[in-house]
Design a protein around this motif. Structure first.
Motif, PDB file in Angstrom:
ATOM      1  N   THR A   1      -7.957   2.750  -5.420  1.00 34.31           N
ATOM      2  CA  THR A   1      -9.096   3.405  -5.850  1.00 34.31           C
ATOM      3  C   THR A   1      -9.333   3.701  -7.370  1.00 34.31           C
ATOM      4  OG1 THR A   1      -9.512   4.181  -3.581  1.00 34.31           O
ATOM      5  CG2 THR A   1     -11.052   5.062  -5.258  1.00 34.31           C
TER       6      THR A   1
ATOM      7  N   THR B   1      -7.230   1.405   3.240  1.00 33.38           N
ATOM      8  CA  THR B   1      -7.956   1.021   2.132  1.00 33.38           C
ATOM      9  C   THR B   1      -7.976  -0.694   1.817  1.00 33.38           C
ATOM     10  OG1 THR B   1      -7.483   2.995   1.096  1.00 33.38           O
ATOM     11  CG2 THR B   1      -8.355   1.174  -0.191  1.00 33.38           C
TER      12      THR B   1
ATOM     13  N   ALA C   1       1.312  10.021   6.659  1.00 28.41           N
ATOM     14  CA  ALA C   1       0.601  10.393   7.763  1.00 28.41           C
ATOM     15  C   ALA C   1      -1.029  10.336   7.533  1.00 28.41           C
ATOM     16  CB  ALA C   1       1.017  11.441   8.548  1.00 28.41           C
TER      17      ALA C   1
ATOM     18  N   LEU D   1     -11.116  16.215   3.339  1.00 27.29           N
ATOM     19  CA  LEU D   1     -10.675  14.846   4.126  1.00 27.29           C
ATOM     20  C   LEU D   1     -11.061  14.565   5.307  1.00 27.29           C
ATOM     21  CD1 LEU D   1      -7.941  15.998   2.295  1.00 27.29           C
ATOM     22  CD2 LEU D   1      -7.768  13.414   2.376  1.00 27.29           C
ATOM     23  N   ASP D   2     -11.796  13.421   5.598  1.00 28.93           N
ATOM     24  CA  ASP D   2     -12.437  13.210   6.882  1.00 28.93           C
ATOM     25  C   ASP D   2     -11.403  11.961   7.707  1.00 28.93           C
ATOM     26  OD1 ASP D   2     -12.951  10.870   4.996  1.00 28.93           O
ATOM     27  OD2 ASP D   2     -14.317  10.328   6.474  1.00 28.93           O
TER      28      ASP D   2
ATOM     29  N   GLU E   1      -9.855  14.080  -7.492  1.00 25.22           N
ATOM     30  CA  GLU E   1      -9.569  13.302  -6.170  1.00 25.22           C
ATOM     31  C   GLU E   1      -8.909  14.074  -5.056  1.00 25.22           C
ATOM     32  OE1 GLU E   1     -10.887  11.273  -4.164  1.00 25.22           O
ATOM     33  OE2 GLU E   1     -10.145   9.342  -4.703  1.00 25.22           O
ATOM     34  N   ASP E   2      -9.281  13.592  -3.968  1.00 27.30           N
ATOM     35  CA  ASP E   2      -8.762  14.348  -2.605  1.00 27.30           C
ATOM     36  C   ASP E   2      -7.215  13.855  -2.482  1.00 27.30           C
ATOM     37  OD1 ASP E   2      -9.427  11.817  -1.782  1.00 27.30           O
ATOM     38  OD2 ASP E   2     -10.517  12.500  -0.059  1.00 27.30           O
ATOM     39  N   ILE E   3      -7.169  12.491  -2.695  1.00 25.44           N
ATOM     40  CA  ILE E   3      -5.864  11.998  -2.244  1.00 25.44           C
ATOM     41  C   ILE E   3      -5.443  10.727  -2.727  1.00 25.44           C
ATOM     42  CG2 ILE E   3      -6.570  11.136   0.006  1.00 25.44           C
ATOM     43  CD1 ILE E   3      -3.718  11.533   1.385  1.00 25.44           C
ATOM     44  N   VAL E   4      -4.183  10.370  -3.285  1.00 25.79           N
ATOM     45  CA  VAL E   4      -3.813   9.437  -3.734  1.00 25.79           C
ATOM     46  C   VAL E   4      -2.926   8.601  -2.803  1.00 25.79           C
ATOM     47  CG1 VAL E   4      -2.777   7.891  -5.549  1.00 25.79           C
ATOM     48  CG2 VAL E   4      -3.978  10.257  -6.109  1.00 25.79           C
ATOM     49  N   ASP E   5      -3.285   7.452  -2.377  1.00 25.90           N
ATOM     50  CA  ASP E   5      -2.867   6.801  -1.126  1.00 25.90           C
ATOM     51  C   ASP E   5      -1.881   5.416  -1.762  1.00 25.90           C
ATOM     52  OD1 ASP E   5      -1.978   6.174   1.350  1.00 25.90           O
ATOM     53  OD2 ASP E   5      -4.026   5.372   1.842  1.00 25.90           O
ATOM     54  N   THR E   6      -2.834   4.445  -1.645  1.00 28.53           N
ATOM     55  CA  THR E   6      -2.303   3.215  -2.204  1.00 28.53           C
ATOM     56  C   THR E   6      -2.458   3.290  -3.935  1.00 28.53           C
ATOM     57  OG1 THR E   6      -4.453   2.272  -2.301  1.00 28.53           O
ATOM     58  CG2 THR E   6      -3.066   1.817  -0.411  1.00 28.53           C
ATOM     59  N   GLY E   7      -3.423   4.007  -4.260  1.00 30.46           N
ATOM     60  CA  GLY E   7      -3.926   4.383  -5.684  1.00 30.46           C
ATOM     61  C   GLY E   7      -4.776   3.266  -6.322  1.00 30.46           C
TER      62      GLY E   7
ATOM     63  N   LYS F   1       0.372  10.620  -1.297  1.00 30.57           N
ATOM     64  CA  LYS F   1       1.456   9.895  -0.415  1.00 30.57           C
ATOM     65  C   LYS F   1       2.049   8.836  -1.174  1.00 30.57           C
ATOM     66  CE  LYS F   1      -1.675   9.741   3.467  1.00 30.57           C
ATOM     67  NZ  LYS F   1      -2.386   8.899   4.549  1.00 30.57           N
TER      68      LYS F   1
ATOM     69  N   VAL G   1      -4.066  12.519   7.417  1.00 29.01           N
ATOM     70  CA  VAL G   1      -4.354  13.885   7.377  1.00 29.01           C
ATOM     71  C   VAL G   1      -5.998  13.920   7.087  1.00 29.01           C
ATOM     72  CG1 VAL G   1      -2.107  14.488   6.393  1.00 29.01           C
ATOM     73  CG2 VAL G   1      -4.091  13.993   4.963  1.00 29.01           C
TER      74      VAL G   1
HETATM   75  P1  IMP Z   1      -6.236   4.730  -2.059  1.00 30.84           P
HETATM   76  O1  IMP Z   1      -7.090   3.639  -2.796  1.00 30.84           O
HETATM   77  O2  IMP Z   1      -5.579   4.041  -1.230  1.00 30.84           O
HETATM   78  O3  IMP Z   1      -5.464   5.531  -2.991  1.00 30.84           O
HETATM   79  O4  IMP Z   1      -7.436   5.489  -1.249  1.00 30.84           O
HETATM   80  C1  IMP Z   1      -7.785   6.659  -1.480  1.00 30.84           C
HETATM   81  C2  IMP Z   1      -8.693   7.062  -0.458  1.00 30.84           C
HETATM   82  O5  IMP Z   1      -8.726   6.734   0.817  1.00 30.84           O
HETATM   83  C3  IMP Z   1      -8.880   8.671  -0.522  1.00 30.84           C
HETATM   84  O6  IMP Z   1      -9.871   8.937  -1.687  1.00 30.84           O
HETATM   85  C4  IMP Z   1      -9.423   8.984   0.769  1.00 30.84           C
HETATM   86  O7  IMP Z   1     -10.732   8.723   0.808  1.00 30.84           O
HETATM   87  C5  IMP Z   1      -8.847   7.823   1.771  1.00 30.84           C
HETATM   88  N1  IMP Z   1      -7.706   8.224   2.296  1.00 30.84           N
HETATM   89  C6  IMP Z   1      -6.379   7.762   2.056  1.00 30.84           C
HETATM   90  N2  IMP Z   1      -5.536   8.551   2.786  1.00 30.84           N
HETATM   91  C7  IMP Z   1      -6.298   9.452   3.882  1.00 30.84           C
HETATM   92  C8  IMP Z   1      -5.953  10.245   4.678  1.00 30.84           C
HETATM   93  O8  IMP Z   1      -4.604  10.630   5.021  1.00 30.84           O
HETATM   94  N3  IMP Z   1      -6.905  11.162   4.995  1.00 30.84           N
HETATM   95  C9  IMP Z   1      -8.097  10.942   5.057  1.00 30.84           C
HETATM   96  N4  IMP Z   1      -8.550  10.055   4.084  1.00 30.84           N
HETATM   97  C10 IMP Z   1      -7.617   9.212   3.297  1.00 30.84           C
END
Ligand code: IMP
Ligand code: MG
Length: 187
Positions: A112, A81, A157, A164-165, A104-110, A136, A159
Motif C-alpha cells: 500500500t 492485502t 499477528a 486498527l480494525d 499510516e497505521d501499520i506497514v505489513d507487506t508494504g 510487521k 492486531v
Molecule cells: P500492506 O499494504 O500489506 O502494508 O497493508 C497495510 C494495511 O493493511 C494497513 O494499512 C492496514 O489497513 C491493514 N493491516 C495490515 N495488518 C493489519 C493488522 O494486523 N491489523 C489491522 N489491519 C492490518
C-alpha cells in the motif's frame, strides 16, 4: 479494563497499552518537530486506520503544519492485502513543492505505502517521509520501502485497536491487542 469489555473479550492479549502508545507518540512528535524546524509540513492521514494515531500525533508536533486526508483500499480478504490498491478519497490540496509526511497505521507487506509514495512523489512533493505506528517486518514484500518514523515493531499477528480494525470494528479500543483467531476463523 472496565471500558469496551465486550471488545476486549475478543483479544488473545493486549500487545501495547495506551500509556506505552502515548509515550512513543510524544517522542515521535518531538522528533518530527526537531527534524522539520523552520518548515511547515503537510501531514497526510491515511483513513481510516491511521485516524486515531494521527489526531494524537499532530498535537505533539510544534510546527505550523497543515492536514490532509486520503483513503485507499487494498483489495483482498479482511486480514490479507492483495496488492491491488485503489484511491477512494484523494487529497483536497495540491502537494507540489510541499514537505509531506504520510501517516499510516501499520506497514505489513508494504505494498500500500510503496504504491502511495510513488503517486505522491509524481505529484511533485518536495520531500516525502512516512510515519507509521506499527511495523510487521516479518511480512514485508517491498524491502526497498523506507519507513522514516516508526513507533513499534510487532510480531506477525493480526492486531486491532487504536484505529486498527477487523471488519471495521475494534478501532475505538484504546490499547492495541492481538485479535483472537477464533474471531476471524481462516478468512
Ligand atoms: P500492506 O499494504 O500489506 O502494508 O497493508 C497495510 C494495511 O493493511 C494497513 O494499512 C492496514 O489497513 C491493514 N493491516 C495490515 N495488518 C493489519 C493488522 O494486523 N491489523 C489491522 N489491519 C492490518
Ligand atoms: Mg489502513
Amino acid at each position: 479494563m472496565e471500558t469496551n469489555s465486550d471488545l476486549y473479550r475478543d483479544l488473545d492479549r493486549v500487545l501495547i497499552t495506551k500509556d506505552e502508545i502515548a509515550e512513543k507518540v510524544r517522542e515521535l512528535g518531538r522528533k518530527i518537530t526537531r527534524d522539520y524546524a523552520g518548515k511547515a509540513p503537510v501531514l497526510v492521514c491515511i483513513l481510516k486506520g491511521a485516524s486515531v494515531f494521527f489526531t494524537d500525533l499532530i498535537r505533539e508536533i510544534d510546527l505550523p503544519l497543515t492536514l490532509d486526508f486520503m483513503a485507499i483500499s487494498s483489495y483482498g480478504s479482511a486480514t490479507k492485502t492483495s496488492g491491488v490498491v485503489r484511491i477512494l478519497k484523494d487529497l483536497d490540496n495540491d502537494i507540489l513543492g510541499k514537505d509531506v509526511i504520510v501517516v499510516e497505521d501499520i506497514v505489513d507487506t508494504g505494498i500500500t505505502l510503496s504504491y502511495l509514495t510513488k503517486i505522491l512523489m509524481q505529484r511533485g512533493a518536495k520531500s516525502l517521509r512516512i510515519a507509521a505506528l506499527l511495523d510487521k517486518p516479518a511480512r514485508r514484500q517491498v524491502p526497498e520501502l523506507q519507513v522514516d518514523y516508526m513507533c513499534f515493531n510487532i510480531p506477525d499477528a493480526f492486531v486491532v485497536g487504536y484505529g486498527l480494525d477487523y471488519d471495521q470494528v475494534y478501532r475505538n479500543l484504546p490499547d492495541i491487542g492481538v485479535l483472537s483467531p477464533r474471531v476471524y476463523g481462516d478468512k
